[in-house]
Design a protein around this motif. Structure first.
Motif, mmCIF file in Angstrom:
data_model
loop_
_atom_site.group_PDB
_atom_site.id
_atom_site.type_symbol
_atom_site.label_atom_id
_atom_site.label_comp_id
_atom_site.label_asym_id
_atom_site.label_seq_id
_atom_site.Cartn_x
_atom_site.Cartn_y
_atom_site.Cartn_z
ATOM 1 N N ASN A 145 -29.536 6.640 -14.373
ATOM 2 C CA ASN A 145 -29.755 6.816 -13.065
ATOM 3 C C ASN A 145 -30.264 7.958 -12.400
ATOM 4 O OD1 ASN A 145 -29.273 4.061 -12.475
ATOM 5 N ND2 ASN A 145 -27.059 4.548 -12.699
ATOM 6 N N GLU B 92 -32.775 9.381 -12.599
ATOM 7 C CA GLU B 92 -34.242 9.143 -12.222
ATOM 8 C C GLU B 92 -34.455 8.888 -10.579
ATOM 9 O OE1 GLU B 92 -36.441 5.276 -12.443
ATOM 10 O OE2 GLU B 92 -34.306 4.283 -13.389
ATOM 11 N N TYR B 93 -33.303 8.654 -9.910
ATOM 12 C CA TYR B 93 -33.115 8.645 -8.544
ATOM 13 C C TYR B 93 -32.823 9.811 -7.885
ATOM 14 C CZ TYR B 93 -32.837 3.612 -9.669
ATOM 15 O OH TYR B 93 -33.216 2.293 -10.164
ATOM 16 N N PRO C 225 -27.380 2.917 -7.204
ATOM 17 C CA PRO C 225 -27.363 2.646 -5.879
ATOM 18 C C PRO C 225 -26.200 2.110 -5.070
ATOM 19 C CG PRO C 225 -29.546 2.498 -6.948
ATOM 20 C CD PRO C 225 -28.197 2.463 -7.996
ATOM 21 N N LEU D 173 -28.780 10.443 -3.804
ATOM 22 C CA LEU D 173 -30.172 9.817 -4.185
ATOM 23 C C LEU D 173 -31.127 10.159 -3.356
ATOM 24 C CD1 LEU D 173 -28.707 6.341 -5.239
ATOM 25 C CD2 LEU D 173 -28.782 8.396 -6.630
ATOM 26 N N ASP D 174 -32.469 9.996 -3.841
ATOM 27 C CA ASP D 174 -33.474 10.375 -3.208
ATOM 28 C C ASP D 174 -34.111 8.878 -2.816
ATOM 29 O OD1 ASP D 174 -36.456 10.587 -2.128
ATOM 30 O OD2 ASP D 174 -36.839 12.118 -3.625
ATOM 31 N N LYS E 242 -37.030 7.123 -4.052
ATOM 32 C CA LYS E 242 -37.280 6.784 -5.373
ATOM 33 C C LYS E 242 -36.623 5.587 -5.665
ATOM 34 C CE LYS E 242 -37.610 11.558 -7.238
ATOM 35 N NZ LYS E 242 -37.028 12.451 -8.388
ATOM 36 N N LEU E 243 -35.825 4.864 -4.397
ATOM 37 C CA LEU E 243 -35.167 3.719 -4.748
ATOM 38 C C LEU E 243 -35.772 2.507 -4.390
ATOM 39 C CD1 LEU E 243 -31.751 4.571 -2.855
ATOM 40 C CD2 LEU E 243 -32.453 4.574 -5.140
ATOM 41 N N TRP F 150 -32.761 -1.606 -1.767
ATOM 42 C CA TRP F 150 -31.747 -0.502 -1.534
ATOM 43 C C TRP F 150 -32.057 0.407 -0.499
ATOM 44 C CZ3 TRP F 150 -27.041 -1.161 -2.706
ATOM 45 C CH2 TRP F 150 -26.714 -2.061 -3.650
ATOM 46 N N GLN F 151 -33.383 0.763 -0.284
ATOM 47 C CA GLN F 151 -33.735 1.450 0.613
ATOM 48 C C GLN F 151 -33.181 0.876 2.036
ATOM 49 O OE1 GLN F 151 -37.661 3.081 0.975
ATOM 50 N NE2 GLN F 151 -37.809 3.233 -1.140
#
Length: 425
Positions: free
Chosen positions: A153, A155-156, A352, A370-371, A374-375, A379-380
């Motif tokens: 995770n 990566e986020y 997330p 979290l960015d 990138k989600l 989830w955004q």
């Protein structure tokens, strides 16, 4: 921090620094040379972990117990851990999370004692930390790492974000994983205060006009408040960035002590004593003894109103020049007996869903690390739909006024010098 982990109220670790740390700091440095023989097994374990795939790490963690030490001073945070995190870990990974109350100096003391005793295994697997605690644990080589790049995770996360890449000006370098992001806020009761002070000049005028109605805690949050005042005195938000500058600190802190001593007679209890912790200051605010409190979590005001601890007329704000913004982290002890389990727990905390839940004001209100870009879109949208804070400004409105944490030595010196030049005067 955290820490705080956070003591602070992140309701936030604190991750309060050890007031007398500098008195034995040289001793700690000397210990590093004496403890190397006890590190071979831990280093071998670290190399073994690096050879495992993530599936193998999860398999090794299954059925195990992870011992986490963290600040447990807030019921919302405790409920998030006990009612959501622990059950999910058990359900998904057959992993048992055991939580012990502790922070800052307690964590450092435990791991230092283990190192002194030559123990290769620690009673702690992971810890909620940041700032001075991270600094101290790195000095005694008590942290496992780097490990963050092993977490799927991760990566986020935007590791170029300076509030994640650095912890009190220290490069994290994978030795702790970000968990949440917060900014200090002041809280006032709008039924009692119409125009809260937003800088040092207006604070002095307000304190003089309202004797006995202001103070700040002698803890992480209180020293963070003083750091914001140091930045204001510096005249440039970038001036305290970089390594600790003794000359600059002496110049600015001297001005700060003069300022505080000039007005402390108008503080609560005439400045003869200060609340030991933010929780004590919150109680004074709730009972009406003081009109302003503060928190290391800009969303805590909503938590406290929901709890019924603060009046519904409470509002949060930040100083015109800005307030300290930082992240809090999870670290793994170098002597952890269950590094695989700790990795699984930390990776879960970055999911997330886990970040989304704790970002909700009714659950915790902790800022996500979290960015969002990138989600996945779903989830955004969920993060966008989180109910807005009612009693605090939007995080997007105050983040431009977020001040980076100075080097950890500033906090360590402030704790000691505040007692010496203000409390004992």
């Amino acid at each position: 921090m955290t820490i705080g982990s956070r003591a602070f109220s992140l309701s936030w670790p604190k991750f309060a620094c050890t007031v007398n740390f500098m008195k034995y700091f040289i001793f700690l440095l000397a210990l590093v040379f004496l403890l190397s023989c006890g590190q071979n097994e831990a280093e071998s374990s670290q190399e073994t972990m690096a050879d495992l795939s993530w599936a193998e790490i999860e398999a090794q963690a299954k059925g195990s117990t992870v011992n986490l030490m963290m600040w447990q001073g807030d019921p919302f945070i405790n409920d998030y851990i006990q009612s959501y995190v622990a059950p999910e870990l058990k359900s998904r990974y057959d992993l048992t999370l055991k939580v012990a109350n502790g922070q800052g100096s307690q964590i450092v003391s435990i791991l230092l004692a283990e190192l002194e005793a030559g123990k290769s295994e620690s009673e702690l697997d992971m810890m909620w930390i940041n700032g001075e605690t991270f600094f101290q644990l790195r000095q005694i080589d008590a942290l496992h790492g780097p490990f963050v790049d092993r977490l799927p995770n991760s990566e986020y996360i935007d590791f170029e974000n300076p509030f994640i890449k650095y912890d009190f000006q220290q490069e994290v370098d994978g030795y702790e994983s970000p968990w949440g992001s917060v900014q200090q806020a002041l809280i006032y009761d709008s039924a009692r205060v119409s125009n809260p002070p937003t800088d040092m000049a207006s604070l002095e005028a307000w304190v003089v006009a309202h004797p006995g109605k202001f103070t700040f805690p002698n803890d992480f949050a209180g020293m963070s408040f003083l750091k914001a005042l140091l930045v204001e005195l510096a005249g440039d938000v970038e001036r305290l960035n970089g390594p600790f500058d003794e000359t600059l600190y002496e110049e600015l802190s001297t001005e700060l002590w003069v300022y505080l001593n000039r007005i402390k007679g108008k503080f609560w209890k005439e400045g003869e004593t200060f609340p030991a912790a933010t929780s004590n200051l919150h109680q004074l605010f709730a009972s009406g003894e003081v009109d302003i409190t503060m928190s290391m979590n800009d969303a805590e005001v909503d938590n406290k109103v929901l709890q019924g601890a603060f009046p519904n007329t409470s509002k949060a704000y930040v100083l015109a020049n800005g307030t300290i913004r930082n992240s809090h982290f999870m670290g793994i002890s170098k002597g952890s007996r269950n590094k695989a389990g700790a990795l699984v727990v930390i990776n879960f905390l970055l999911e997330p869903e886990a970040q989304w839940k704790k970002a909700q004001p009714a659950i915790w209100g902790d800022g996500s690390v979290l960015d969002m870009s990138k989600l996945p879109k779903t989830w955004q949208m969920k993060f966008d739909a989180i109910p807005q804070r009612i009693h605090a400004p939007k995080r997007s409105e105050i983040e431009p006024l977020g001040l980076r944490e100075p080097a950890p030595e500033y906090m360590i010196r402030l704790f000691d010098d505040f007692r010496k030049y203000v409390i004992q005067q």
